[in-house]
Design a protein around this motif. Structure first.
Motif, PDB file in Angstrom:
ATOM      1  N   ILE A 672       0.810  -1.224   0.000  1.00 49.75           N
ATOM      2  CA  ILE A 672       0.000   0.000   0.000  1.00 49.75           C
ATOM      3  C   ILE A 672       0.841   1.271   0.000  1.00 49.75           C
ATOM      4  O   ILE A 672       0.391   2.303  -0.499  1.00 49.75           O
ATOM      5  CB  ILE A 672      -1.000   0.011   1.172  1.00 49.75           C
ATOM      6  N   TYR A 673       2.045   1.230   0.560  1.00 50.78           N
ATOM      7  CA  TYR A 673       2.926   2.403   0.556  1.00 50.78           C
ATOM      8  C   TYR A 673       4.334   1.991   0.147  1.00 50.78           C
ATOM      9  O   TYR A 673       4.844   0.950   0.574  1.00 50.78           O
ATOM     10  CB  TYR A 673       3.018   3.050   1.951  1.00 50.78           C
ATOM     11  N   VAL A 674       4.959   2.836  -0.690  1.00 56.16           N
ATOM     12  CA  VAL A 674       6.379   2.683  -1.026  1.00 56.16           C
ATOM     13  C   VAL A 674       6.989   4.084  -0.995  1.00 56.16           C
ATOM     14  O   VAL A 674       6.419   5.026  -1.563  1.00 56.16           O
ATOM     15  CB  VAL A 674       6.600   2.057  -2.418  1.00 56.16           C
ATOM     16  N   LEU A 737       2.692  -3.849   7.880  1.00 57.98           N
ATOM     17  CA  LEU A 737       3.968  -4.444   8.271  1.00 57.98           C
ATOM     18  C   LEU A 737       5.002  -3.886   7.301  1.00 57.98           C
ATOM     19  O   LEU A 737       4.812  -3.953   6.082  1.00 57.98           O
ATOM     20  CB  LEU A 737       3.918  -5.969   8.182  1.00 57.98           C
ATOM     21  N   SER A 738       6.098  -3.338   7.823  1.00 61.76           N
ATOM     22  CA  SER A 738       7.049  -2.588   6.996  1.00 61.76           C
ATOM     23  C   SER A 738       8.383  -3.295   6.862  1.00 61.76           C
ATOM     24  O   SER A 738       8.892  -3.896   7.809  1.00 61.76           O
ATOM     25  CB  SER A 738       7.283  -1.198   7.598  1.00 61.76           C
ATOM     26  N   VAL A 756       8.829  -0.326   2.301  1.00 65.31           N
ATOM     27  CA  VAL A 756       7.673  -0.972   1.679  1.00 65.31           C
ATOM     28  C   VAL A 756       6.718  -1.391   2.787  1.00 65.31           C
ATOM     29  O   VAL A 756       7.094  -2.157   3.684  1.00 65.31           O
ATOM     30  CB  VAL A 756       8.095  -2.203   0.848  1.00 65.31           C
ATOM     31  N   ASP A 757       5.486  -0.881   2.726  1.00 70.29           N
ATOM     32  CA  ASP A 757       4.464  -1.229   3.716  1.00 70.29           C
ATOM     33  C   ASP A 757       3.409  -2.107   3.057  1.00 70.29           C
ATOM     34  O   ASP A 757       2.803  -1.717   2.046  1.00 70.29           O
ATOM     35  CB  ASP A 757       3.777   0.027   4.263  1.00 70.29           C
ATOM     36  N   MET A 758       3.176  -3.298   3.644  1.00 66.53           N
ATOM     37  CA  MET A 758       2.099  -4.166   3.182  1.00 66.53           C
ATOM     38  C   MET A 758       1.001  -4.180   4.234  1.00 66.53           C
ATOM     39  O   MET A 758       1.269  -4.100   5.433  1.00 66.53           O
ATOM     40  CB  MET A 758       2.600  -5.598   2.961  1.00 66.53           C
ATOM     41  N   GLY A 759      -0.240  -4.273   3.783  1.00 64.57           N
ATOM     42  CA  GLY A 759      -1.325  -4.330   4.750  1.00 64.57           C
ATOM     43  C   GLY A 759      -2.634  -3.876   4.165  1.00 64.57           C
ATOM     44  O   GLY A 759      -2.939  -4.137   2.995  1.00 64.57           O
ATOM     45  N   ARG A 760      -3.391  -3.148   4.959  1.00 64.02           N
ATOM     46  CA  ARG A 760      -4.747  -2.757   4.559  1.00 64.02           C
ATOM     47  C   ARG A 760      -5.054  -1.332   4.960  1.00 64.02           C
ATOM     48  O   ARG A 760      -4.708  -0.894   6.051  1.00 64.02           O
ATOM     49  CB  ARG A 760      -5.780  -3.699   5.199  1.00 64.02           C
ATOM     50  N   LEU A 761      -5.724  -0.629   4.044  1.00 62.61           N
ATOM     51  CA  LEU A 761      -6.245   0.703   4.330  1.00 62.61           C
ATOM     52  C   LEU A 761      -7.682   0.559   4.800  1.00 62.61           C
ATOM     53  O   LEU A 761      -8.465  -0.212   4.236  1.00 62.61           O
ATOM     54  CB  LEU A 761      -6.197   1.579   3.078  1.00 62.61           C
ATOM     55  N   TRP A 762      -8.043   1.331   5.833  1.00 64.61           N
ATOM     56  CA  TRP A 762      -9.402   1.239   6.367  1.00 64.61           C
ATOM     57  C   TRP A 762     -10.209   2.485   6.015  1.00 64.61           C
ATOM     58  O   TRP A 762      -9.664   3.572   5.916  1.00 64.61           O
ATOM     59  CB  TRP A 762      -9.370   1.078   7.877  1.00 64.61           C
TER      60      TRP A 762
END
Length: 762
Positions: A672-674, A737-738, A756-762
């Motif tokens: 979701i974020y880089v 999780l980064s 690099v962030d993996m996960g979920r946007l709420w």
């Protein structure tokens, strides 16, 4: 418990094999050529792989390949099927050491059964039943080309029985010499709890307890040690299927190894962990049967796996006390039946959206759209339904990593399930007409009715063990959350509700108990906890069941028709490490599901009669985010990033890096974020963010005040956070999780890092 120190408790996923009447089954030796059908074949007690090859080849040579090749699903009652079926049974009846005998043929990249000697009794497979093959089934696959065999005895289970066997395979040919199928034959014996106890008791009675009690660390080369060691080794050699034999004794609150049959040998196990005298093993909550073996013979009731380094052992264990000349218990002997192998550690398969589109389009083209359109509730046992279901199941089997395959169709304002590959398997599955959410709420699914499409979905789960009054684990509670929460908080939440569940009552529940007070009490407890914690969307319990797991109590049972009843099976997948950890300690995980969709069309090609859906799942781990950060860092121009200064956000150099980061994010589902950062005299500042230009995205030089040890380590080498957290960016809240990795310039100097962030946007 095996002689290894770490038991993973992972239960193996097993190919469909059948069991026969219990009793000690003596193993066969190579047969001569041309015996009459059903004749006894003269073979030794413990066949070697070469002898199993010869046995399989001899039996395969007796099968009518022309008749076998012509058989199709539904032919189970024809004379041609019966002839082969009776021939296989006659061979087994004349050779009671044959545990199982069957024929299969290729089906895509997998295989399907043709004639099973046990069809019509027990769990015999019908024509077309898919064999669930994995990359480990090398010998099985080789049997289609020439005689092959498993390298040794292994342990497996089917139904309620466990057995140890060695298997041989050989091709079946038609009258022209063409290979049309393969014959498989398994030789071995059924293992019961009592037979395991008896086996352990037998070797315990052969051990000199006085000598064992006197052994101390450093005595491994003494005659006393060697005598016990050789006795254990001889016992193993005399009992095919026995993998490990060892002795242990209590040492304070722990236990320790004394004599290990593999100590000093050249076996795989000995090379890594064969225990010397005094090596400590601290029992866990799952070791009740092991500890019972210090008092009386006991045995594990399930197959399990143990892992260390690159070795995996699949075993079932028996134990018995060792006594000295006065009858005093001085230790325990353990006997493990099973097999071990070296497994190269590989990264989990992560499918891209384009791969899922292609797979969905491929299987959609194999489905009879007209037959699909005609299916109505109650048709789950019709040939039309079964044909589509089996086609979906075969497709899944030949595409490892695909977890679920099913079809849906429009029904007014909602979509409804039609054919589920798992229907009838005992696993959780949907029947024809079961409702889903409105298609408009899932744009990817909606698009799949017109063209191949894909969707990425992120879920967050927490787990914790349920224990009975004695402290033994009787299951696991599972929480699916639909709101931002940090891993630490989710694990605490799972542990809190697990502590409120009556583990004794939970263990006693059986299928059909859904209306009992015991079930209702647990269900209502789960539901009340969810109400008090609105971030929880679903909550339910599960427990281990043989080689699989099964649902027990679902908070929605009785209010939602799709909620599983007691006993519905779930077979853990490669991505289920956190779930399985939940049986021993609180755990939590982020999962990424990548789904593919494609329209199912009628014979004319114009009418869309439904959509096929494929789901894959992968786990977000620290190793995975580190690897992704390293990959992203290699894409970045370090010389360019080093020269960027505040105000350069519209320059070609900035735009090039931003676009590359954005492309990387879009190509990796779940990311979701880089972003990139640099350390300027101890101050960490942002440089290029893939989302720059949107609200509240940092520009060049904006200071990052939330710098932890893992992030700072990322300026030197790839690193990752150990647990997922929640963070706020403007109006967005994310569970992430980064991972981090250094960015280097053309001279190799570190000029920053990529996150690099993996996960979920709420």
């Amino acid at each position: 418990m095996t002689q290894q120190n770490i038991l993973t408790g992972l239960i193996i996923v097993i190919v469909a094999l059948i069991i026969v009447a219990a009793g000690i089954l003596v193993v066969l030796a190579p047969a001569g050529t041309g015996p009459a059908p059903g004749a006894a074949l003269s073979v030794p007690e413990a066949p070697t792989p070469d002898q199993m090859k010869s046995l399989a080849a001899e039996i395969a040579g007796q099968i009518d390949g022309d008749a076998l090749a012509a058989l199709k699903p539904g032919d189970e009652n024809t004379p041609a099927y019966t002839a082969v079926h009776d021939q296989l049974n006659a061979i087994r009846a004349a050779n009671p050491n044959i545990l199982y005998i069957y024929t299969v043929r290729k089906a895509g990249d997998g295989a399907e059964y043709i004639v099973d000697a046990d069809y019509g009794i027990g769990f015999g497979a019908q024509i077309g039943y898919a064999c669930n093959l994995t990359d480990a089934d090398v010998a099985f696959r080789a049997g289609f080309a020439g005689p092959s065999a498993e390298p040794g005895f292994y342990v497996d289970e089917w139904g309620d029985a466990i057995y140890t066997a060695i298997s041989g395979y050989a091709p079946v040919r038609d009258s022209s010499g063409a290979i049309v199928a393969m014959l498989g034959v398994d030789v071995g014996r059924v293992i019961t709890e009592e037979s395991l106890k008896a086996l352990a008791g037998e070797i315990a009675g052969q051990i000199d307890g006085d000598a064992l009690a006197a052994l101390k660390p450093g005595d491994e080369n003494t005659p006393a040690y060697t005598a016990v060691h050789d006795r254990l080794s001889a016992f193993r050699d005399a009992n095919p299927g026995v993998l490990y034999v060892y002795t242990m004794r209590k040492a304070g609150n722990a236990t320790e190894y004394v004599v290990d049959a593999d100590y000093g040998s050249s076996s795989i196990h000995a090379a890594r962990v064969a225990a010397g005298i005094g090596k400590v093993y601290v029992p866990t909550e799952g070791d009740a049967l092991f500890l019972a073996g210090f008092t009386e013979p006991s045995a594990e009731r399930e197959i399990y796996t143990a892992e260390w380094d690159d070795v995996t052992a699949t075993v079932i264990s028996g134990y018995a006390p060792v006594r000295d000349s006065n009858g005093t218990i001085v230790g325990l002997v353990g006997v493990d039946i099973g097999s071990e192998k070296v497994i190269a550690k590989t990264a989990q398969k992560v499918f891209t959206p384009d791969e899922m589109k292609a797979l969905a389009a491929e299987i959609a083209g194999q489905i009879d759209g007209d037959a699909h359109a005609a299916l109505k509730p109650g048709d789950e046992k019709t040939p039309a339904y079964i044909a589509i279901r089996d086609r979906l199941d075969v497709f899944r089997n030949v595409n490892p990593g695909v977890l679920y395959v099913y079809t849906m169709r429009n029904a007014g304002d909602i979509t409804e399930y039609v054919v589920d590959a798992d229907y009838g398997s005992g696993s959780y599955a949907f029947a024809i007409g079961d409702d889903s959410t409105p298609a408009k709420e899932d744009p990817a699914l909606l698009a799949g009715f017109t063209q191949p499409a894909s969707g990425t979905y992120t879920t967050v789960y927490g787990y914790a063990p349920i224990k009975n009054s004695g402290g033994a684990v009787t299951g696991v509670v599972c929480l699916y959350v639909n709101g931002p929460i940090a891993q630490e908080d989710l694990e605490a939440l799972a542990a809190e509700i697990a502590g409120q569940i009556d583990g004794d009552a939970h263990a006693a529940l059986k299928p059909g108990d859904e209306t009992t007070p015991a079930f209702t009490a647990i269900r209502d407890r789960l539901d009340a906890f969810r109400t008090a914690n609105p971030e929880i969307a679903y909550i339910y319990t599960m427990r281990k069941a043989g080689s699989a797991t099964e649902y027990v109590v679902d908070a929605d049972y009785g209010s939602d028709d799709s909620a599983p009843a007691i006993g519905i099976e779930y077979i853990p997948q490669d991505s289920d490490t956190a779930f399985l950890d939940g049986f021993t300690r609180p755990s939590a995980a982020i999962y990424i599901t990548v789904s593919g969709y494609a329209p199912i069309k009628g014979a004319t090609g114009g009418d869309v009669t439904g959509v096929v859906c494929l789901d894959t799942e992968s786990l977000v781990t620290p190793e995975r985010v580190k690897a992704l950060a390293t990959e992203a860092a290699a894409l970045i121009d370090g010389d360019a990033i080093a020269t960027l200064k505040p105000g350069d956000e519209k320059t070609p150099a900035f735009t090039a890096i931003r676009d590359r980061l954005a492309a990387f994010r879009d190509a990796n589902p779940g990311v979701i974020y880089v972003y990139t950062m640099r350390n300027v005299n101890g101050t960490v500042e942002y440089v290029v963010d893939a989302d720059y230009g949107s609200v509240d995205t940092p520009g060049i030089g904006e200071v990052c005040n939330d710098t932890g040890a893992a992030m700072l380590a990322g300026f030197k080498e790839a690193s990752a956070e150990s647990a997922f957290v929640t963070e706020q960016w403007g109006n967005e809240t994310a569970t992430t999780l980064s991972g981090y990795a250094p960015v280097k310039d053309s001279t190799g100097a570190v000029v920053g890092l990529v996150g690099v962030d993996m996960g979920r946007l709420w």
